[in-house]
Design a protein around this motif. Structure first.
Motif, mmCIF file in Angstrom:
data_model
loop_
_atom_site.group_PDB
_atom_site.id
_atom_site.type_symbol
_atom_site.label_atom_id
_atom_site.label_comp_id
_atom_site.label_asym_id
_atom_site.label_seq_id
_atom_site.Cartn_x
_atom_site.Cartn_y
_atom_site.Cartn_z
ATOM 1 N N HIS A 99 35.768 50.053 31.817
ATOM 2 C CA HIS A 99 36.635 50.308 33.401
ATOM 3 C C HIS A 99 36.783 51.615 33.161
ATOM 4 N N GLU A 188 38.876 43.411 38.708
ATOM 5 C CA GLU A 188 39.748 43.509 39.896
ATOM 6 C C GLU A 188 40.453 44.929 39.738
ATOM 7 N N GLU A 191 38.916 48.347 40.418
ATOM 8 C CA GLU A 191 38.817 48.234 41.804
ATOM 9 C C GLU A 191 40.128 48.376 42.828
ATOM 10 N N ASP A 194 41.060 52.184 41.685
ATOM 11 C CA ASP A 194 39.929 53.230 41.629
ATOM 12 C C ASP A 194 40.494 52.955 44.119
ATOM 13 N N GLU A 195 40.581 52.807 43.830
ATOM 14 C CA GLU A 195 41.126 52.273 45.428
ATOM 15 C C GLU A 195 43.284 53.732 45.440
#
Length: 264
Positions: A99, A188, A191, A194-195
């Motif tokens: 990750h 998930e 992600e 990351d957002e």
């Protein structure tokens, strides 16, 4: 970061479940005042059979008729330069994709907990936490070390939580499938982080109608909206009388010394 559990405890207070909180922690934290009083689950992490017994025996004596919020950190530690390297090495050895922002989860402890609680617990809540003031690629623990929380020197202005709920009955009961299920959730999570680092907030499926607003307002917020709950962050020292400070001074200094020896 090392104070994640404290903010989760604040969240449980808002949900009026703070008296039902039980946390799984490293066994070397037993000397910190209150750990045994709260009956937290303390693990060695290098002795699977010992840890399995510790989890099962602790949950066996938990009153099934009382509410329980069991807090588990499957990664087992915080993100740092060292743990990122170990996570990457394990990913390469196991043939997994590493990750960017989170560590690969350890699944054995969580698997034992869920199977032990099947039939008495309905849901697992997945919390992903993001702290303001951190830029893409930075390590949160370096910006917000634990001593700074106590001394009011380094605290995030905002604590952001992305919450999801999964029914226990829908989670795989066999370990190989369970491992894949958890790893998919961590993909998930990566992600989500990351957002967060790109935009400063987590994506949300809530609409204004969900939180009591009008549907017309939602037209300009197609990405969803978040609930914002203002809390005033205060130094731990603000809550202590001089006599109380004398009582906790030695453990706090001992913890600071332990932290310094292991992280500098």
């Amino acid at each position: 970061i090392y104070s994640d559990w404290m903010y989760l405890w604040c969240f449980s207070y808002l949900a009026e479940k703070h008296r039902a909180l039980k946390i799984i922690l490293r066994g070397d934290l037993t000397w910190i005042p209150g750990m045994r009083f709260f009956d937290f689950i303390l693990l060695k992490r290098n002795d699977f059979e010992h840890d399995k017994r510790a989890i099962e025996q602790n949950l066996d004596r938990t009153n099934k008729d009382e509410p329980l919020w069991l807090v588990v950190f499957p990664e087992g530690t915080v993100v740092s330069k060292g743990t990122r390297k170990r996570s990457q090495a394990f990913a390469e050895k196991a043939g997994l994709a590493d990750h960017r922002h989170v560590l690969l989860p350890r699944t054995s402890g969580l698997f034992i907990c869920i199977n032990k609680l099947r039939g008495s617990v309905e849901y697992i809540y997945d919390a992903t936490v993001g702290y303001s003031g951190i830029h893409y690629g930075e390590i949160p623990q370096e910006l917000y070390p634990l001593p700074g929380l106590y001394l009011n020197q380094a605290q995030p202005k905002e604590i952001n939580m992305h919450l999801r709920r999964f029914a226990i009955k829908d989670i795989p009961e066999t370990e190989p499938e369970f491992v894949e299920w958890v790893r998919a959730r961590w993909i998930e999570k990566d992600e989500l982080m990351d957002e967060f680092y790109k935009t400063g907030k987590f994506p949300s499926q809530l609409t204004h109608e969900d939180i009591g607003g009008s549907s017309s307002e939602d037209a300009d917020n197609k990405g969803g909206v978040s609930l914002r709950i203002p809390l005033k962050s205060r130094s731990m020292l603000d809550y202590l009388s001089p006599s109380a400070m004398c009582v906790i001074a030695l453990p706090v200094f001992a913890f600071a010394a332990y932290y310094a020896l292991h992280h500098f």
